[in-house]
Design a protein around this motif. Structure first.
Motif, PDB file in Angstrom:
ATOM      1  N   LYS A   1       0.837  -1.204   0.000  1.00 43.19           N
ATOM      2  CA  LYS A   1       0.000   0.000   0.000  1.00 43.19           C
ATOM      3  C   LYS A   1       0.872   1.254   0.000  1.00 43.19           C
ATOM      4  O   LYS A   1       0.650   2.182  -0.776  1.00 43.19           O
ATOM      5  N   TYR A   2       1.888   1.266   0.854  1.00 48.72           N
ATOM      6  CA  TYR A   2       2.799   2.408   0.927  1.00 48.72           C
ATOM      7  C   TYR A   2       3.502   2.610  -0.413  1.00 48.72           C
ATOM      8  O   TYR A   2       3.590   3.727  -0.929  1.00 48.72           O
ATOM      9  N   HIS A   3       3.989   1.527  -0.992  1.00 48.74           N
ATOM     10  CA  HIS A   3       4.684   1.596  -2.280  1.00 48.74           C
ATOM     11  C   HIS A   3       3.785   2.212  -3.347  1.00 48.74           C
ATOM     12  O   HIS A   3       4.195   3.115  -4.078  1.00 48.74           O
ATOM     13  N   GLU A   4       2.562   1.709  -3.452  1.00 48.22           N
ATOM     14  CA  GLU A   4       1.640   2.199  -4.481  1.00 48.22           C
ATOM     15  C   GLU A   4       1.303   3.679  -4.275  1.00 48.22           C
ATOM     16  O   GLU A   4       1.207   4.434  -5.239  1.00 48.22           O
ATOM     17  N   GLU A   5       1.145   4.099  -3.027  1.00 53.86           N
ATOM     18  CA  GLU A   5       0.863   5.515  -2.749  1.00 53.86           C
ATOM     19  C   GLU A   5       2.046   6.399  -3.134  1.00 53.86           C
ATOM     20  O   GLU A   5       1.863   7.460  -3.732  1.00 53.86           O
ATOM     21  N   VAL A   6       3.239   5.970  -2.798  1.00 51.40           N
ATOM     22  CA  VAL A   6       4.427   6.773  -3.108  1.00 51.40           C
ATOM     23  C   VAL A   6       4.656   6.846  -4.621  1.00 51.40           C
ATOM     24  O   VAL A   6       4.944   7.916  -5.153  1.00 51.40           O
ATOM     25  N   VAL A   7       4.492   5.728  -5.315  1.00 47.44           N
ATOM     26  CA  VAL A   7       4.676   5.722  -6.770  1.00 47.44           C
ATOM     27  C   VAL A   7       3.663   6.658  -7.435  1.00 47.44           C
ATOM     28  O   VAL A   7       3.992   7.373  -8.383  1.00 47.44           O
ATOM     29  N   ALA A   8       2.441   6.685  -6.923  1.00 44.29           N
ATOM     30  CA  ALA A   8       1.393   7.519  -7.510  1.00 44.29           C
ATOM     31  C   ALA A   8       1.587   9.009  -7.229  1.00 44.29           C
ATOM     32  O   ALA A   8       1.111   9.844  -8.005  1.00 44.29           O
ATOM     33  N   THR A   9       2.302   9.339  -6.155  1.00 43.92           N
ATOM     34  CA  THR A   9       2.362  10.742  -5.752  1.00 43.92           C
ATOM     35  C   THR A   9       3.755  11.376  -5.785  1.00 43.92           C
ATOM     36  O   THR A   9       3.875  12.572  -5.537  1.00 43.92           O
ATOM     37  N   SER A  10       4.806  10.577  -6.061  1.00 47.15           N
ATOM     38  CA  SER A  10       6.152  11.160  -6.063  1.00 47.15           C
ATOM     39  C   SER A  10       7.080  10.368  -6.980  1.00 47.15           C
ATOM     40  O   SER A  10       6.689   9.390  -7.589  1.00 47.15           O
ATOM     41  N   ASN A  11       8.331  10.803  -7.026  1.00 49.09           N
ATOM     42  CA  ASN A  11       9.342  10.093  -7.817  1.00 49.09           C
ATOM     43  C   ASN A  11      10.380   9.417  -6.912  1.00 49.09           C
ATOM     44  O   ASN A  11      11.475   9.112  -7.335  1.00 49.09           O
ATOM     45  N   LEU A  12      10.030   9.202  -5.651  1.00 43.51           N
ATOM     46  CA  LEU A  12      10.957   8.657  -4.660  1.00 43.51           C
ATOM     47  C   LEU A  12      11.555   7.315  -5.086  1.00 43.51           C
ATOM     48  O   LEU A  12      12.724   7.046  -4.839  1.00 43.51           O
TER      49      LEU A  12
END
Length: 68
Positions: free
Chosen positions: A18-29
């Motif tokens: 869940k964390y991975h998918e949220e970060v991929v959707a909202t940033s380039n981290l």
């Protein structure tokens, strides 16, 4: 999702995806995260220790015996 453990070890395992998918959707981290295939994982399993002297990962059979 193991790389997320290195970002924040407090994230429970069941939330890593869940964390991975949220970060991929909202940033380039995670844009520079290298994805390994299952073959890559098995090919590299022989490297188990980090040698500070050689500054690289080494196999167990490369460990010098300092005392017997």
């Amino acid at each position: 999702y193991h790389h997320i453990h290195h970002v924040n070890a407090k994230i429970p395992g069941y939330n890593l995806r869940k964390y991975h998918e949220e970060v991929v959707a909202t940033s380039n981290l995670f844009d520079n995260v290298v994805k390994l295939s299952i073959y890559d994982c098995f090919e590299n399993i022989k490297f188990r220790l980090f040698s500070e002297e050689k500054n690289r990962y080494i196999r167990l059979d490369e460990v010098s015996k300092k005392s017997d």
